[in-house]
Design a protein around this motif. Sequence first.
Motif, short mmCIF file in Angstrom:
data_model
loop_
_atom_site.label_atom_id
_atom_site.label_comp_id
_atom_site.label_asym_id
_atom_site.label_seq_id
_atom_site.Cartn_x
_atom_site.Cartn_y
_atom_site.Cartn_z
N SER A 137 27.89 71.53 -12.45
CA SER A 137 26.89 70.95 -13.35
C SER A 137 25.51 71.55 -13.09
CB SER A 137 26.84 69.43 -13.18
OG SER A 137 28.07 68.85 -13.57
N TYR A 138 25.18 71.77 -11.83
CA TYR A 138 23.88 72.34 -11.48
C TYR A 138 23.74 73.74 -12.06
CZ TYR A 138 20.04 74.19 -8.67
OH TYR A 138 18.87 74.77 -8.27
N ALA A 139 24.80 74.56 -11.91
CA ALA A 139 24.75 75.93 -12.43
C ALA A 139 24.62 75.92 -13.95
CB ALA A 139 26.00 76.69 -12.00
N ILE A 148 19.67 81.15 -15.58
CA ILE A 148 20.88 81.95 -15.35
C ILE A 148 21.41 82.38 -16.71
CG2 ILE A 148 23.20 82.01 -14.36
CD1 ILE A 148 22.43 79.72 -12.54
N CYS A 149 21.69 83.68 -16.85
CA CYS A 149 22.24 84.16 -18.12
C CYS A 149 23.70 83.73 -18.24
CB CYS A 149 22.12 85.69 -18.21
SG CYS A 149 23.14 86.58 -17.01
N GLY A 152 26.07 85.75 -16.03
CA GLY A 152 25.94 85.37 -14.62
C GLY A 152 26.60 84.03 -14.34
N LEU A 153 26.47 83.10 -15.28
CA LEU A 153 27.11 81.79 -15.12
C LEU A 153 28.62 81.93 -15.09
CD1 LEU A 153 27.04 78.67 -15.07
CD2 LEU A 153 27.04 78.75 -17.58
N ASP A 154 29.16 82.72 -16.02
CA ASP A 154 30.61 82.89 -16.08
C ASP A 154 31.15 83.50 -14.79
OD1 ASP A 154 30.61 81.83 -18.60
OD2 ASP A 154 30.68 83.77 -19.64
N LYS A 155 30.44 84.50 -14.26
CA LYS A 155 30.88 85.14 -13.02
C LYS A 155 30.80 84.17 -11.84
CE LYS A 155 29.71 89.89 -14.34
NZ LYS A 155 28.86 91.07 -14.06
N PHE A 156 29.75 83.36 -11.80
CA PHE A 156 29.59 82.38 -10.73
C PHE A 156 30.74 81.38 -10.73
CE2 PHE A 156 28.17 78.18 -9.35
CZ PHE A 156 27.67 78.45 -8.09
#
Length: 229
Positions: A137-139, A148-149, A152-156
Amino acid sequence: MTNTTQQCAVASGRPSAQLALTAHPHRHPEPLAALAVSPGQAVTILHTDRRENAVVLAQPAETGAVRVLLDGHARSLRADIAAVPVTDPATALELAQQAVAWASAAQYTAADRARALAEELDEQRRRHVRQLAEIRSYAIDRHRDGDICRDGLDKFLAHFDLDPYDPRHRVVFTISGSFDVTPEDGRDAGDTEYDVREYLRIDTDQVDGVDDDTLTFDVTVDDVQARGE
C-alpha cells in the motif's frame, strides 16, 4: 524364599514409551546406570547422608547422566551414583502411581505447549501478511503521489512477490429510454416485451478499458403500449 516381583506399566512424557516398575528382593548397591537399563525401574538413591526413592525415566545419555523422577520432578543424576532396586511392593506401587501422574501431566503440558507454539506461529504469519500489505500500500501511494513511476512500481512489487498493481474503476450506471418496435404479424405486446427483456444489450465498444467479463446489467421493461393501426 520366593522372589517377589511387581511390574507396573507407566507412560513416559512420550505416549509411545512404556515404563516397567520392578521391585527386586536384593539390595546390593550398584551404579545407577546399571539399574537404568529398563526405564521405569523403581530405585533408591543412596546419598552419603540420606536415601531417596525415584523412578528411572531414561537410560544414561552420552553426558553420563540418568533421568529420574524424584519427588514428582524429572531430574538428571550422575550415572555412577550408588543405588539399589526398590524391594517393598507398596513403595514400588506408590512410585508407579507417581510416575503415571507425572507422565499424564507431562503429556498435557507438552500438548498445551504445542498449541501455544502453533498459535504463536499463526500470529507471526498474520503479522507478516499485514506487513507485506502495508508495504504494498505504501509503494502504491507513492506511485499515486508521483514519487514512483508505474514501471518502477511494477518492478518493486514483482521483486518482492507482491500482488501487481491493478487499478480499477467500478462504474454503476442507469440507462432509461424508449424505442418503437414494428411487430411481425401475430405478435402482441407480450412478445415484444419478452424480446426486449431477453435480447437488449449494452454496447461498451467505445468505452476505453472495459473488462467485458465484469459487465452485468438487468433489463426491466416498464411498459409496452400498442400505438397506431
